[in-house]
Scaffold this motif. Sequence first.
Motif, PDB file in Angstrom:
ATOM      1  N   ARG A 100       0.840  -1.206   0.000  1.00 61.62           N
ATOM      2  CA  ARG A 100       0.000   0.000   0.000  1.00 61.62           C
ATOM      3  C   ARG A 100       0.872   1.252   0.000  1.00 61.62           C
ATOM      4  N   ASN A 101       0.751   2.024  -1.061  1.00 64.00           N
ATOM      5  CA  ASN A 101       1.552   3.243  -1.207  1.00 64.00           C
ATOM      6  C   ASN A 101       0.903   4.362  -0.394  1.00 64.00           C
ATOM      7  N   THR A 102       1.629   4.895   0.551  1.00 68.97           N
ATOM      8  CA  THR A 102       1.068   5.967   1.396  1.00 68.97           C
ATOM      9  C   THR A 102       1.804   7.292   1.196  1.00 68.97           C
ATOM     10  N   SER A 103       2.479   7.412   0.047  1.00 67.37           N
ATOM     11  CA  SER A 103       3.209   8.657  -0.225  1.00 67.37           C
ATOM     12  C   SER A 103       2.279   9.707  -0.844  1.00 67.37           C
ATOM     13  N   SER A 106       0.871   8.984  -4.213  1.00 69.96           N
ATOM     14  CA  SER A 106      -0.248   8.047  -4.405  1.00 69.96           C
ATOM     15  C   SER A 106      -1.577   8.787  -4.566  1.00 69.96           C
ATOM     16  N   CYS A 142      12.771   6.148   1.922  1.00 70.66           N
ATOM     17  CA  CYS A 142      11.836   5.985   0.800  1.00 70.66           C
ATOM     18  C   CYS A 142      12.106   7.055  -0.261  1.00 70.66           C
ATOM     19  N   ASN A 158       8.836  -0.227   4.038  1.00 67.38           N
ATOM     20  CA  ASN A 158       8.392   1.110   3.618  1.00 67.38           C
ATOM     21  C   ASN A 158       7.966   1.916   4.842  1.00 67.38           C
ATOM     22  N   ASN A 164      -1.638   3.010   5.305  1.00 69.19           N
ATOM     23  CA  ASN A 164      -1.285   1.617   5.658  1.00 69.19           C
ATOM     24  C   ASN A 164      -1.108   1.393   7.163  1.00 69.19           C
TER      25      ASN A 164
END
Length: 302
Positions: A100-103, A106, A142, A158, A164
């Motif tokens: 799950r990309n939480t940047s 995203s 990251c 990550n 996430n």
Amino acid sequence: MVRFRGALRAACCWSRRMCFRVEEGILRFTEKHREKFVGLVHPFSALFLLGLIGFLTVYELYYVLPLITDPQGIWHKFNWLLGIYVVFNILGNWWLGFVRNTSVESLPAKRQHPAVGEAHLWHYCTTCQKLVPPRSWHCRLCNLCILKRDHHCTFTGNCIGHTNQRYFLGFLFHLTLGSGQALVYNALLTWENKAFMVSDPLLLLAQDHPQDAEFEWQYTVAAIFKLSLFLFMVPLGMFALQILMVQRNSTCYMILDRSYDVGWRRNFDLVLGKRRFWIFLSPTIKSPLPTDGTQWIQKYMV
Ligand SMILES: [Zn+2]
Ligand SMILES: [Zn+2]
């Protein structure tokens, strides 16, 4: 007394300066060797974790459980089912926390820029060279800005942040449950073998102590019990810290910041989503979050 206080203050200042220098040194090192550090530490941590879970699952279910329960009985089958459920939840939450990309990247393209009237709440990231939402912070490992950044986790490979954290909580909860299960099994086996006092290292050094096969067996059982006690305490402590952070709507990155604390129910909703504590049943349960991670209500607004 005055001289003592002066010396204490100087020692505190010196230790704070040293901590700052060590922290700066570590951050500079990881930034300079980011790819090597990430390429080595992440796979090593993941393999270590998977190896440990695999070993404990096989050891506890195949070896210890038949020694403390009737292999044909219902209690034995129940414990097997519980073990499978816990391992499924550990691995499922771990995997979804990883993918799950939480940047900030995203977000949909139009939400990567402040809406009208929001710009004063956003801040500039000198590395990404753009404005990022409130509570987003740059991660040097990251190399991205992370929405409501909590911390960088080497085991999930990550950052743990807005989208996430729910999986990270599920991962820690089930790690605690699974290691607690192992602890109970090992405690029962240690009790049955009358081995609670055997793993004292001084006993091994004692010349007159009989170190026969039975003693070695008792020593092994008791040593694994102590190891499983440690393996239970670590995720329990981490889970308790995470729950405290969520309950206060704070983060490990800004641990003392209580400015987003809008009451424990709403704070939990912001992390667990619509289904709240049901997410602990399975990582596959959908639980939409009430915000996309760019807009945050502050305490004084409530
Ligand atoms: Zn950034
Ligand atoms: Zn990170």
